[in-house]
Design a protein around this motif. Sequence first.
Motif, PDB file in Angstrom:
ATOM      1  N   LEU A   1       8.966   6.033   9.250  1.00 27.52           N
ATOM      2  CA  LEU A   1       9.716   5.078   8.428  1.00 27.52           C
ATOM      3  C   LEU A   1       8.737   4.065   7.848  1.00 27.52           C
ATOM      4  N   LEU A   2       8.789   3.922   6.528  1.00 22.71           N
ATOM      5  CA  LEU A   2       7.890   3.010   5.829  1.00 22.71           C
ATOM      6  C   LEU A   2       8.705   1.822   5.330  1.00 22.71           C
ATOM      7  N   VAL A   3       8.441   0.640   5.877  1.00 17.32           N
ATOM      8  CA  VAL A   3       9.161  -0.559   5.443  1.00 17.32           C
ATOM      9  C   VAL A   3       8.194  -1.421   4.646  1.00 17.32           C
ATOM     10  N   GLU A   4       8.358  -1.410   3.338  1.00 20.17           N
ATOM     11  CA  GLU A   4       7.408  -2.092   2.431  1.00 20.17           C
ATOM     12  C   GLU A   4       8.164  -2.342   1.139  1.00 20.17           C
ATOM     13  N   ASP A   5       8.017  -3.557   0.581  1.00 20.31           N
ATOM     14  CA  ASP A   5       8.815  -3.855  -0.609  1.00 20.31           C
ATOM     15  C   ASP A   5       8.138  -3.477  -1.920  1.00 20.31           C
ATOM     16  N   ASP A   6       6.837  -3.239  -1.900  1.00 23.04           N
ATOM     17  CA  ASP A   6       6.174  -2.912  -3.162  1.00 23.04           C
ATOM     18  C   ASP A   6       6.238  -1.404  -3.415  1.00 23.04           C
ATOM     19  N   PRO A   7       6.881  -0.986  -4.525  1.00 23.20           N
ATOM     20  CA  PRO A   7       7.096   0.461  -4.754  1.00 23.20           C
ATOM     21  C   PRO A   7       5.791   1.243  -4.928  1.00 23.20           C
ATOM     22  N   GLN A   8       4.750   0.612  -5.506  1.00 30.29           N
ATOM     23  CA  GLN A   8       3.494   1.337  -5.727  1.00 30.29           C
ATOM     24  C   GLN A   8       2.759   1.586  -4.409  1.00 30.29           C
ATOM     25  N   ILE A   9       2.792   0.581  -3.523  1.00 32.81           N
ATOM     26  CA  ILE A   9       2.179   0.799  -2.208  1.00 32.81           C
ATOM     27  C   ILE A   9       2.959   1.888  -1.473  1.00 32.81           C
ATOM     28  N   ARG A  10       4.301   1.804  -1.583  1.00 28.40           N
ATOM     29  CA  ARG A  10       5.129   2.840  -0.935  1.00 28.40           C
ATOM     30  C   ARG A  10       4.760   4.223  -1.452  1.00 28.40           C
ATOM     31  N   ARG A  11       4.516   4.272  -2.760  1.00 24.33           N
ATOM     32  CA  ARG A  11       4.263   5.575  -3.375  1.00 24.33           C
ATOM     33  C   ARG A  11       3.007   6.223  -2.801  1.00 24.33           C
ATOM     34  N   PHE A  12       1.900   5.480  -2.762  1.00 26.68           N
ATOM     35  CA  PHE A  12       0.674   6.161  -2.310  1.00 26.68           C
ATOM     36  C   PHE A  12       0.708   6.434  -0.811  1.00 26.68           C
TER      37      PHE A  12
ATOM     38  N   ASP B   1       0.464 -12.364  -4.031  1.00 28.90           N
ATOM     39  CA  ASP B   1       0.656 -11.809  -5.375  1.00 28.90           C
ATOM     40  C   ASP B   1      -0.577 -11.080  -5.886  1.00 28.90           C
ATOM     41  N   LEU B   2      -1.754 -11.499  -5.437  1.00 29.60           N
ATOM     42  CA  LEU B   2      -2.969 -10.808  -5.870  1.00 29.60           C
ATOM     43  C   LEU B   2      -3.230  -9.567  -5.025  1.00 29.60           C
ATOM     44  N   ARG B   3      -2.957  -9.705  -3.753  1.00 27.25           N
ATOM     45  CA  ARG B   3      -3.323  -8.622  -2.848  1.00 27.25           C
ATOM     46  C   ARG B   3      -2.402  -7.417  -2.948  1.00 27.25           C
ATOM     47  N   THR B   4      -1.121  -7.666  -3.245  1.00 22.88           N
ATOM     48  CA  THR B   4      -0.184  -6.542  -3.292  1.00 22.88           C
ATOM     49  C   THR B   4      -0.576  -5.524  -4.369  1.00 22.88           C
ATOM     50  N   PRO B   5      -0.774  -5.956  -5.649  1.00 25.96           N
ATOM     51  CA  PRO B   5      -1.203  -4.950  -6.641  1.00 25.96           C
ATOM     52  C   PRO B   5      -2.575  -4.361  -6.334  1.00 25.96           C
ATOM     53  N   LEU B   6      -3.454  -5.166  -5.715  1.00 25.87           N
ATOM     54  CA  LEU B   6      -4.780  -4.646  -5.374  1.00 25.87           C
ATOM     55  C   LEU B   6      -4.673  -3.551  -4.316  1.00 25.87           C
ATOM     56  N   THR B   7      -3.789  -3.770  -3.341  1.00 23.26           N
ATOM     57  CA  THR B   7      -3.591  -2.753  -2.309  1.00 23.26           C
ATOM     58  C   THR B   7      -3.080  -1.462  -2.941  1.00 23.26           C
ATOM     59  N   ALA B   8      -2.114  -1.619  -3.860  1.00 18.75           N
ATOM     60  CA  ALA B   8      -1.579  -0.438  -4.543  1.00 18.75           C
ATOM     61  C   ALA B   8      -2.681   0.252  -5.344  1.00 18.75           C
ATOM     62  N   LEU B   9      -3.495  -0.565  -6.041  1.00 20.41           N
ATOM     63  CA  LEU B   9      -4.570  -0.027  -6.876  1.00 20.41           C
ATOM     64  C   LEU B   9      -5.575   0.762  -6.038  1.00 20.41           C
ATOM     65  N   VAL B  10      -6.029   0.155  -4.939  1.00 21.13           N
ATOM     66  CA  VAL B  10      -7.002   0.820  -4.072  1.00 21.13           C
ATOM     67  C   VAL B  10      -6.390   2.106  -3.523  1.00 21.13           C
ATOM     68  N   GLY B  11      -5.155   2.021  -3.046  1.00 13.59           N
ATOM     69  CA  GLY B  11      -4.514   3.183  -2.435  1.00 13.59           C
ATOM     70  C   GLY B  11      -4.264   4.301  -3.429  1.00 13.59           C
ATOM     71  N   LEU B  12      -3.777   3.941  -4.613  1.00 11.34           N
ATOM     72  CA  LEU B  12      -3.480   4.972  -5.611  1.00 11.34           C
ATOM     73  C   LEU B  12      -4.767   5.636  -6.095  1.00 11.34           C
ATOM     74  N   ALA B  13      -5.824   4.818  -6.310  1.00 16.50           N
ATOM     75  CA  ALA B  13      -7.102   5.383  -6.732  1.00 16.50           C
ATOM     76  C   ALA B  13      -7.622   6.336  -5.660  1.00 16.50           C
ATOM     77  N   ASP B  14      -7.452   5.913  -4.400  1.00 12.32           N
ATOM     78  CA  ASP B  14      -7.918   6.739  -3.283  1.00 12.32           C
ATOM     79  C   ASP B  14      -7.145   8.055  -3.237  1.00 12.32           C
ATOM     80  N   THR B  15      -5.836   7.974  -3.539  1.00 11.63           N
ATOM     81  CA  THR B  15      -5.017   9.188  -3.575  1.00 11.63           C
ATOM     82  C   THR B  15      -5.561  10.169  -4.611  1.00 11.63           C
ATOM     83  N   LEU B  16      -5.941   9.608  -5.776  1.00 12.60           N
ATOM     84  CA  LEU B  16      -6.535  10.447  -6.823  1.00 12.60           C
ATOM     85  C   LEU B  16      -7.834  11.084  -6.332  1.00 12.60           C
ATOM     86  N   VAL B  17      -8.673  10.294  -5.656  1.00  8.99           N
ATOM     87  CA  VAL B  17      -9.958  10.799  -5.168  1.00  8.99           C
ATOM     88  C   VAL B  17      -9.712  11.956  -4.200  1.00  8.99           C
ATOM     89  N   ILE B  18      -8.729  11.772  -3.315  1.00  8.62           N
ATOM     90  CA  ILE B  18      -8.466  12.803  -2.313  1.00  8.62           C
ATOM     91  C   ILE B  18      -7.950  14.082  -2.973  1.00  8.62           C
TER      92      ILE B  18
END
Lengths: 225, 509
Positions: free
Chosen positions: A5-16, B288-305
Motif C-alpha cells: 500500500l502506497l500512501v502518498e499525495d503526489d501523483p508523480q511520486i506515486r507513479r514512479f 514544495d521544492l522537494r516534492t517535484p524534485l523527488t518525482a523528477l529524480v524517481g521518474l528519470a531513474d525509472t527511465l534509466v532502469i
Amino acid sequence: MSTILLVEDDPQIRRFVRIALQGEGCAVREAGSVAGGLAATRDHQPDLLILDLGLPDGDGLELIANLRPWADAPILVLSARSLETDKVTALDRGADDYLAKPFGVAELLARVRALLRRRSARELSGPQLSFGEVVVDLARRTVVRAGEGVHLTPIEYRLLTLFLSQPDRVLTQRQILREVWGPGHSDSSHYLRVYVGRLRHKLEIDPTQPRHLITETGVGYRFVF
Amino acid sequence: MNPRPSFRLDLRRARGPSRYGLSVLVCIATTLIAKPLSPHVDPVNLAMLFLLGVFVVALRLGWGPALLASFLSVAVFDFFLVPPHLSFAVADAQHLITFVVMLTVALITSHLVARLGRQTEEALERESRTRALYEMARELAGTVALAQVAEITEGFLGQVPGVSSRLLLPDPAGELHTPEADGSAIGDMSPGRQAYALGEPVEVSIPIEGKVRIYLPLAAPGRAPAGVLEVIVDAATLQRERPLLHAVAPLAAIAVERLRYAEAAKATQVQVEGERLRNSVLSSLSHDLRTPLTALVGLADTLVIAGDALPPTHRETSQALKEQAVKLAGTVHNLLDLARLNAGRVGLRKEWQPLEEVVGAAIKLLRSALAQHLLTVELDPDLPLLEFDALLIERVIGNLLENAGKHTPPGTAIAITAHRDGHQAIVSVCDHGPGFPVGGELLAPFDHGETPTGKRGIGLGLAICKAIVEAHGGRLTLDNPSEGGGCARFSLPLGSPPAIEEETGEEAP
C-alpha cells in the motif's frame, strides 16, 4: 505476490514508485490521505506500507499511531532528510524504516525487498551468524574474527546481539538505549556512540568506513549482514 | 471600578476650637435638664448627670474639652444647683466633698475615656491606612503601563499633606527617569542613583524649606532595585509617616517588576512567533521544492532502469536527466539549509560524540561520488568526544569531500585528518587538485571563485560549511599548501565531555 500500500499525495511520486514496485512483481494499492490509508489498510491488508509523512488531511505519524495496534505490516516512511525528528518519531511509533527524499529506484527496491524478506523470515537462522570476517556463536556466546577470539564486554555483546536480531532495520538511539542499558538511560546517547565505536574497532575492517554497523545520522543505527 | 484612586486617607482627628464650644454647650444642656429637677432631687444625684455629660464629652470630643467640661460642670453645679443658688458660696460644708469627688471622677473619667478614644482612633486610622494600602496594591495589580504605576503611587502619597513624590525608573543605559514618554531627569539625580545602586534609602535634608528629600529603592524583598521612589516631605511629617513610605515602596516595586517581566515575556513571544513563522515558511517551501524534485529524480531513474528498451541516445539523455535532477536536489538542499542557518538560531542539536562516526557517515553518503578517488582517513585516536550537531557536521565534511572530489582528477588522493590543537580539534580535508582560488579567502554565498583553469567554483556548499562551523564556535579556513593541492580545515572547540563509566562486571564472552 506481495501487496504493497502506497500512501502518498503526489501523483508523480506515486507513479514512479508504482512502476518500480510493479516491476518487482508486487501488487500496488494507492491512497492519497490519512483517511484513505487507514481504509485501504483495513480493506487490503497489505504486506507493506510505504508512507509519506506529509499528507493533506493530517500527519503520517498519526496514521502510524492509528494502525499500529491492529496492523503489523512493516512501514517504510518517506521523508525529507532534514526533518530527522519526524523520522525518529515515526520509527519510535512503530515504523520500520525510512527513505530520505529524493531517492532513486534502486534504493527504494532495496528497502522494500529487505522489509518483505524480514516479514517472511523473522526468526534467526541458527545459533551461528557471520558477517564480514566475524562469526558469532549465540549458543556459546563467542565472537571470532578471522579465526581469532574477540573479547567483548557484556554491554558490547548485548549491543551486538540486538543488532544481529534486527538486521536491515533502523534502530533509533532511544530504542537501543532502552534495550541495552535499560529504561532509565534514554538520555545517555554518548554512551551508545562510544560503545558502537568500540564494537566497530573490534569487528569492522575499517572502523572509519563501517560496512555492517551503519550510522543513520541523527536517527540511530542499522545493522547490515 | 473608579479609575481614579478611590481610597481616602483620613489621618487627622477633628480639631479646632469648635470642640470646646460643644463642650460648653453640653454643660449648658446638662444644667437646663438638671435645674427643673433640683427641687425634687438631692444635689448629689444631680452631680451624676454632670458626670455623664463629662463622660460624653470625653468620648466624643477628646481630652481637652473633657477637662474644660470637668471644671465647668463643677462650677455650674455649684452656682446653679447647690444652695445658696446663683452663688459660688456653699451653705453645707459636706458639698465640698461632693465637689472634690465630682471633679476627681470627672478628671479621671475624661482622661481614661479620652485615652480609650485616642486608641480607638489610632486603631481606626491604622485600619484605614492598611485599607488604603491594600486598595493601592489592588490598583497597582491592574496596571498595564509603568506610567500608571507612577500615577497611582504619586496620587496615593499626594493625599498625605506635606508629601509629594516621583517614581524614577532606569532606562536601558541605567539612567533614572520618570516613566512618562518625555520622562526627564530634573534636579540632582546623584542621591537617587546612589539609592538605586546600593539598594538602601538615601535622605537629603533641605534646611531652608524645612523639608527632606528621601530616595527609597524600589526593591521587593531579596531583589535588586527596579527603580527609586523620590519623596519630598516636611521634616515633621516624615517622622510620622516614615512607616507608610516604607510600605509604599515595595508595593510599587512589585508592580514595576511585574510589568518588566511581562514586557520581557512579550518580547520573547514576539521573537518566538517570528521564528515559528519563518520556520513554517521554510518548511512549506522545502516541501514544495522537494516534492517535484523527488518525482523528477524517481521518474528519470525509472527511465534509466528501462534503458535497455530505449535507443542509445535516449538512454544517455535519461541518464543525464537523472544526474542533473540529483544535482539540482543537492543544490536545493544546500539552499534550504543555508536559509535555515541564516534565519537565526538554527536550534543546534548538539550532542557529545566521537568524530569518527560522523566522518564515516559522510564518507558513506559520498561513496559513489568519490569512487574514482583514493580516500584516506587518519583520525588521532586520542581525540576526546566532541559536542556538535551530527547532521550538520556530517554536511560540512560531506560538502568538503564533494568539493574535493569534484575539482580533482580521478585517481588522486583525498585525505581526511583530525588532530588536537590546544583547546580545539582540527579536521582537514586535503586534495591534490588545483587548490582554492585567492589564498583561502572564503567567498560570499553564490559567488563562484575563478582559478586560472576556470574550473573550481566555491560557493553555496562552502558558505554553508562556514555558517555551520561558526555556529559551533569554530572556524573554517581554506589554504593551498606549498606542496600543492588544496586543504580545507575547520576547528571545533573541545569543551569538557561527560565521563564514560566503564563496566565493572567482567563476564563472558
